[in-house]
Write a protein that holds these residues in place. Structure first.
Motif, PDB file in Angstrom:
ATOM      1  N   ALA A  46     129.262 -31.050  -3.184  1.00 54.42           N
ATOM      2  CA  ALA A  46     130.409 -30.668  -2.352  1.00 54.42           C
ATOM      3  C   ALA A  46     131.337 -31.859  -2.142  1.00 54.42           C
ATOM      4  O   ALA A  46     132.569 -31.725  -2.180  1.00 54.42           O
ATOM      5  CB  ALA A  46     129.922 -30.124  -1.013  1.00 54.42           C
ATOM      6  N   ALA A  47     130.756 -33.038  -1.920  1.00 49.84           N
ATOM      7  CA  ALA A  47     131.571 -34.249  -1.762  1.00 49.84           C
ATOM      8  C   ALA A  47     132.270 -34.610  -3.069  1.00 49.84           C
ATOM      9  O   ALA A  47     133.410 -35.082  -3.073  1.00 49.84           O
ATOM     10  CB  ALA A  47     130.687 -35.403  -1.295  1.00 49.84           C
ATOM     11  N   ASP A  48     131.585 -34.374  -4.189  1.00 49.18           N
ATOM     12  CA  ASP A  48     132.163 -34.680  -5.498  1.00 49.18           C
ATOM     13  C   ASP A  48     133.395 -33.820  -5.774  1.00 49.18           C
ATOM     14  O   ASP A  48     134.336 -34.262  -6.438  1.00 49.18           O
ATOM     15  CB  ASP A  48     131.106 -34.467  -6.580  1.00 49.18           C
ATOM     16  N   LYS A  49     133.402 -32.590  -5.262  1.00 53.35           N
ATOM     17  CA  LYS A  49     134.568 -31.714  -5.438  1.00 53.35           C
ATOM     18  C   LYS A  49     135.816 -32.346  -4.816  1.00 53.35           C
ATOM     19  O   LYS A  49     136.924 -32.220  -5.348  1.00 53.35           O
ATOM     20  CB  LYS A  49     134.305 -30.350  -4.820  1.00 53.35           C
ATOM     21  N   ARG A  50     135.612 -33.024  -3.698  1.00 56.25           N
ATOM     22  CA  ARG A  50     136.762 -33.666  -3.042  1.00 56.25           C
ATOM     23  C   ARG A  50     137.295 -34.817  -3.894  1.00 56.25           C
ATOM     24  O   ARG A  50     138.509 -35.007  -4.019  1.00 56.25           O
ATOM     25  CB  ARG A  50     136.348 -34.171  -1.660  1.00 56.25           C
TER      26      ARG A  50
END
Length: 264
Positions: A46-50
């Motif tokens: 989820a953090a990587d999507k940002r």
């Protein structure tokens, strides 16, 4: 530099700093999760999507600058450098997710071994080399921070110091490989954990490589010199072509609409 160009470049500059902070946090969390109970990869994806979003945002803003302002000299080098640095950070974030996935896999394997009745399943935390891998992570993340500092400060000396430290990470990775090989030979039950930890070490080595690439982009921004592959081609002249160095490329390129091949 015009006011509007200055404003647009400041926005991309802030985006790069945000990307770096997010990426550092992601990789740090992944390393902290080594030897844990698992389940971290989903959170970090989820953090990587940002980070991925910022990667696209930086590219869009850089293309807008190129289209509207037609920058030259140092301004053009800054746009090119920012584009490349964003790609490096995006790849580092991906590697952070891969590290978390390795940690989750090792945790799941150890749990399955316990359920199968193994008296002492081997996990990442049971391997002495985990301490060296954490040391490798510390060096790699420090290189990442200093490479961005070199970009922000326009400091080629800082950038070259980052490049020199890449050998430290390479050495630590070789030591981890040797130790993991010995551990697998001594205890077949340690194979799964050892392979996982070695892959983590390789991911960290790649993070250090990306930090080195960022440092080289900082050198290019300030000095206008492309220093990538300098060790391989120390005598390369500016503007020298591949044909001049290696001769004509003898390739067979498949035609997209038939089985015919076109000799270049």
């Amino acid at each position: 530099m015009s006011l509007s160009l200055s404003r647009d470049m400041e926005e991309t500059h802030r985006d790069i700093l945000t990307m770096c902070a997010l990426t550092e946090e992601l990789v740090g969390a992944a390393v902290d999760g080594l030897g844990g109970t698992g389940g971290l990869a989903t959170q970090l994806k989820a953090a990587d999507k940002r980070v991925d979003w910022y990667d696209v945002q930086v590219e869009e803003r850089c293309l807008r600058v190129l289209a509207l302002h037609a920058p030259v000299a140092e301004d053009l080098r800054r746009v090119v450098s920012v584009l490349k640095i964003a790609k490096e950070l995006e790849r580092v974030a991906d590697l952070g997710v891969h590290i978390a996935e390795r940690a989750d896999h090792a945790a799941a394997a150890a749990a399955a071994a316990r359920e199968a009745g193994e008296a002492r399943p081997v996990g990442l935390s049971d391997l002495p080399a985990l301490k060296r891998v954490r040391q490798t992570a510390g060096v790699a993340l420090d290189m990442l921070r200093r490479s961005i500092d070199a970009y922000v400060d326009l400091d080629p000396a800082k950038a070259r110091a980052v490049c020199a430290d890449d050998d430290i990470v390479d050495g630590l990775n070789r030591e981890t490989l040797d130790e993991m090989t010995a551990a697998m030979r001594a205890n077949p039950a340690a194979v799964d954990a050892a392979v996982g930890l070695f892959n983590v070490s390789r991911h960290l080595e790649r993070i250090a490589d990306h930090a080195t690439n960022i440092a080289k982009d900082a050198i290019y921004l300030v000095e206008g010199q492309i220093v990538r592959h300098r060790k391989k081609f120390p005598d390369r002249r500016a503007g020298e072509t591949a044909e001049e160095r290696f001769g004509p490329a003898d390739l067979q390129i498949p035609h997209p609409d038939s089985s015919l091949a076109v000799a270049s």
